[in-house]
Design a protein around this motif. Structure first.
Motif, PDB file in Angstrom:
ATOM      1  N   LEU A 175       0.838  -1.201   0.000  1.00  0.00           N
ATOM      2  CA  LEU A 175       0.000   0.000   0.000  1.00  0.00           C
ATOM      3  C   LEU A 175       0.871   1.249   0.000  1.00  0.00           C
ATOM      4  O   LEU A 175       0.619   2.205  -0.748  1.00  0.00           O
ATOM      5  CB  LEU A 175      -0.915  -0.013   1.219  1.00  0.00           C
ATOM      6  N   ASN A 176       1.913   1.236   0.795  1.00  0.00           N
ATOM      7  CA  ASN A 176       2.837   2.361   0.858  1.00  0.00           C
ATOM      8  C   ASN A 176       3.548   2.586  -0.474  1.00  0.00           C
ATOM      9  O   ASN A 176       3.792   3.722  -0.881  1.00  0.00           O
ATOM     10  CB  ASN A 176       3.868   2.121   1.963  1.00  0.00           C
ATOM     11  N   TYR A 177       3.861   1.490  -1.160  1.00  0.00           N
ATOM     12  CA  TYR A 177       4.529   1.571  -2.465  1.00  0.00           C
ATOM     13  C   TYR A 177       3.583   1.992  -3.590  1.00  0.00           C
ATOM     14  O   TYR A 177       4.033   2.361  -4.678  1.00  0.00           O
ATOM     15  CB  TYR A 177       5.133   0.212  -2.825  1.00  0.00           C
ATOM     16  N   GLY A 178       2.290   1.873  -3.363  1.00  0.00           N
ATOM     17  CA  GLY A 178       1.328   2.149  -4.430  1.00  0.00           C
ATOM     18  C   GLY A 178       1.025   0.935  -5.280  1.00  0.00           C
ATOM     19  O   GLY A 178       0.395   1.048  -6.338  1.00  0.00           O
ATOM     20  N   LEU A 179       1.451  -0.230  -4.829  1.00  0.00           N
ATOM     21  CA  LEU A 179       1.198  -1.464  -5.580  1.00  0.00           C
ATOM     22  C   LEU A 179      -0.258  -1.889  -5.440  1.00  0.00           C
ATOM     23  O   LEU A 179      -0.836  -2.468  -6.358  1.00  0.00           O
ATOM     24  CB  LEU A 179       2.134  -2.568  -5.083  1.00  0.00           C
ATOM     25  N   VAL A 180      -0.854  -1.625  -4.274  1.00  0.00           N
ATOM     26  CA  VAL A 180      -2.284  -1.883  -4.077  1.00  0.00           C
ATOM     27  C   VAL A 180      -2.965  -0.590  -3.668  1.00  0.00           C
ATOM     28  O   VAL A 180      -2.333   0.321  -3.134  1.00  0.00           O
ATOM     29  CB  VAL A 180      -2.529  -2.985  -3.011  1.00  0.00           C
ATOM     30  N   ASN A 181      -4.266  -0.520  -3.925  1.00  0.00           N
ATOM     31  CA  ASN A 181      -5.029   0.697  -3.618  1.00  0.00           C
ATOM     32  C   ASN A 181      -5.598   0.700  -2.205  1.00  0.00           C
ATOM     33  O   ASN A 181      -5.761   1.747  -1.594  1.00  0.00           O
ATOM     34  CB  ASN A 181      -6.190   0.851  -4.601  1.00  0.00           C
ATOM     35  N   HIS A 182      -5.930  -0.495  -1.721  1.00  0.00           N
ATOM     36  CA  HIS A 182      -6.566  -0.612  -0.412  1.00  0.00           C
ATOM     37  C   HIS A 182      -6.107  -1.896   0.264  1.00  0.00           C
ATOM     38  O   HIS A 182      -5.782  -2.875  -0.403  1.00  0.00           O
ATOM     39  CB  HIS A 182      -8.099  -0.655  -0.532  1.00  0.00           C
ATOM     40  N   VAL A 183      -6.117  -1.889   1.600  1.00  0.00           N
ATOM     41  CA  VAL A 183      -5.876  -3.088   2.399  1.00  0.00           C
ATOM     42  C   VAL A 183      -7.041  -3.240   3.365  1.00  0.00           C
ATOM     43  O   VAL A 183      -7.466  -2.264   4.000  1.00  0.00           O
ATOM     44  CB  VAL A 183      -4.549  -2.998   3.182  1.00  0.00           C
ATOM     45  N   THR A 184      -7.540  -4.462   3.468  1.00  0.00           N
ATOM     46  CA  THR A 184      -8.657  -4.729   4.371  1.00  0.00           C
ATOM     47  C   THR A 184      -8.506  -6.136   4.933  1.00  0.00           C
ATOM     48  O   THR A 184      -7.544  -6.835   4.619  1.00  0.00           O
ATOM     49  CB  THR A 184     -10.005  -4.565   3.631  1.00  0.00           C
ATOM     50  N   THR A 185      -9.434  -6.539   5.763  1.00  0.00           N
ATOM     51  CA  THR A 185      -9.374  -7.898   6.296  1.00  0.00           C
ATOM     52  C   THR A 185      -9.779  -8.889   5.209  1.00  0.00           C
ATOM     53  O   THR A 185     -10.433  -8.525   4.224  1.00  0.00           O
ATOM     54  CB  THR A 185     -10.328  -8.070   7.487  1.00  0.00           C
ATOM     55  N   GLN A 186      -9.400 -10.139   5.401  1.00  0.00           N
ATOM     56  CA  GLN A 186      -9.767 -11.156   4.424  1.00  0.00           C
ATOM     57  C   GLN A 186     -11.291 -11.293   4.326  1.00  0.00           C
ATOM     58  O   GLN A 186     -11.833 -11.477   3.232  1.00  0.00           O
ATOM     59  CB  GLN A 186      -9.139 -12.494   4.804  1.00  0.00           C
TER      60      GLN A 186
END
Length: 260
Positions: A175-186
């Protein structure tokens, strides 16, 4: 549609394609790549499909990599053919699709799995996700676009380090790198992806397809992305979606885009 290695589900304009090889941590083999192409092609051909979500079965992996047993004894010529066919059949196809494709990364996305996720238009990850391109630890390099798309997404230096070290990054670092847009629980992963899909579906599918083409043009050699944008912008004025969108705005009502 009957598939061996994927599960196809559609609901209200959203198609969820689940790679289903849990005993192999959803590793990509030739059949899976062919089935993914077939399923995505089928979804895209249906005018009711507005968003496609790709994910993996189980809680451990999105796709833990390519199925190494299939190519361990390949020759140079076979290796070239493997990469070229894979990119043409699936990875480049997804990137250039006019229907938005979201990668829902649930767990490991390594090697070909991360390359698949990067070919999607954007990515959402579960908080247990781990991502990397470990190919050099096997004496080979990423062959499904990893050396090209990873630097585009996170920058050259970070991509060089990640590939050279065969390292993995967790969801928050991605997320910090910009590789993903969002992080959430499974548990919330698909729900969040579908929530984003709902927002996308409110808008013109024709305009979204044109925007995808214009954005991608910036990363293609010999193509001026600004020229592609100007042409696509102009063509928008001739669409039924533009007429509906502007009329709805002026009439202060919700647009009902015909998708034309």
């Amino acid at each position: 549609m009957n598939y061996n290695n994927i599960v196809y589900q559609e609901e209200g304009g959203v198609v969820v394609i689940t790679i289903n090889r849990p005993n192999k941590l959803n590793a990509l083999n030739r059949l899976t790549i062919e089935e993914l192409r077939s399923a995505i092609e089928y979804a895209d051909s249906n005018s009711e499909t507005k968003v496609i979500i790709i994910t993996g079965s189980g809680e451990k992996a999105f796709v833990a990599g390519a199925d190494i047993s299939e190519f361990a004894n390949f020759s140079v010529t076979q290796g070239v053919e493997l990469a070229a066919k894979g990119q043409e059949t699936l990875f480049d196809y997804i990137e250039n699709l006019s229907t938005p494709v979201i990668a829902a990364i649930n767990g490991f996305a390594l090697g070909g799995g991360l390359e698949l996720a990067m070919a999607c238009h954007f990515r959402v990850a579960s908080d247990n996700a781990k991502m990397g391109l470990p190919e050099v630890s096997l004496g080979v390099i990423p062959g499904y676009g990893g050396t090209q798309r990873l630097p585009q997404l996170i920058g050259k230096g970070r991509a060089m380090e990640l590939i050279m070290t065969s390292g993995m990054i967790d969801a928050n670092q991605a997320l910090n790198y910009g590789l993903v847009n969002h992080v959430t629980t499974q548990e919330e992963l698909l729900l969040l992806c579908k929530k984003i899909a709902t927002k996308i579906m409110r808008n013109s599918s024709v305009a979204i397809g044109a925007a995808i083409k214009a954005i991608n043009a910036n990363y293609k050699d010999g193509i001026n992305g600004f020229d592609v944008e100007i042409e696509a912008f102009g063509k928008s004025f001739g669409t039924a979606d533009f007429k509906e969108g502007t009329s709805a705005f002026l009439e202060k009502r919700k647009a009902d885009f015909p998708g034309e």
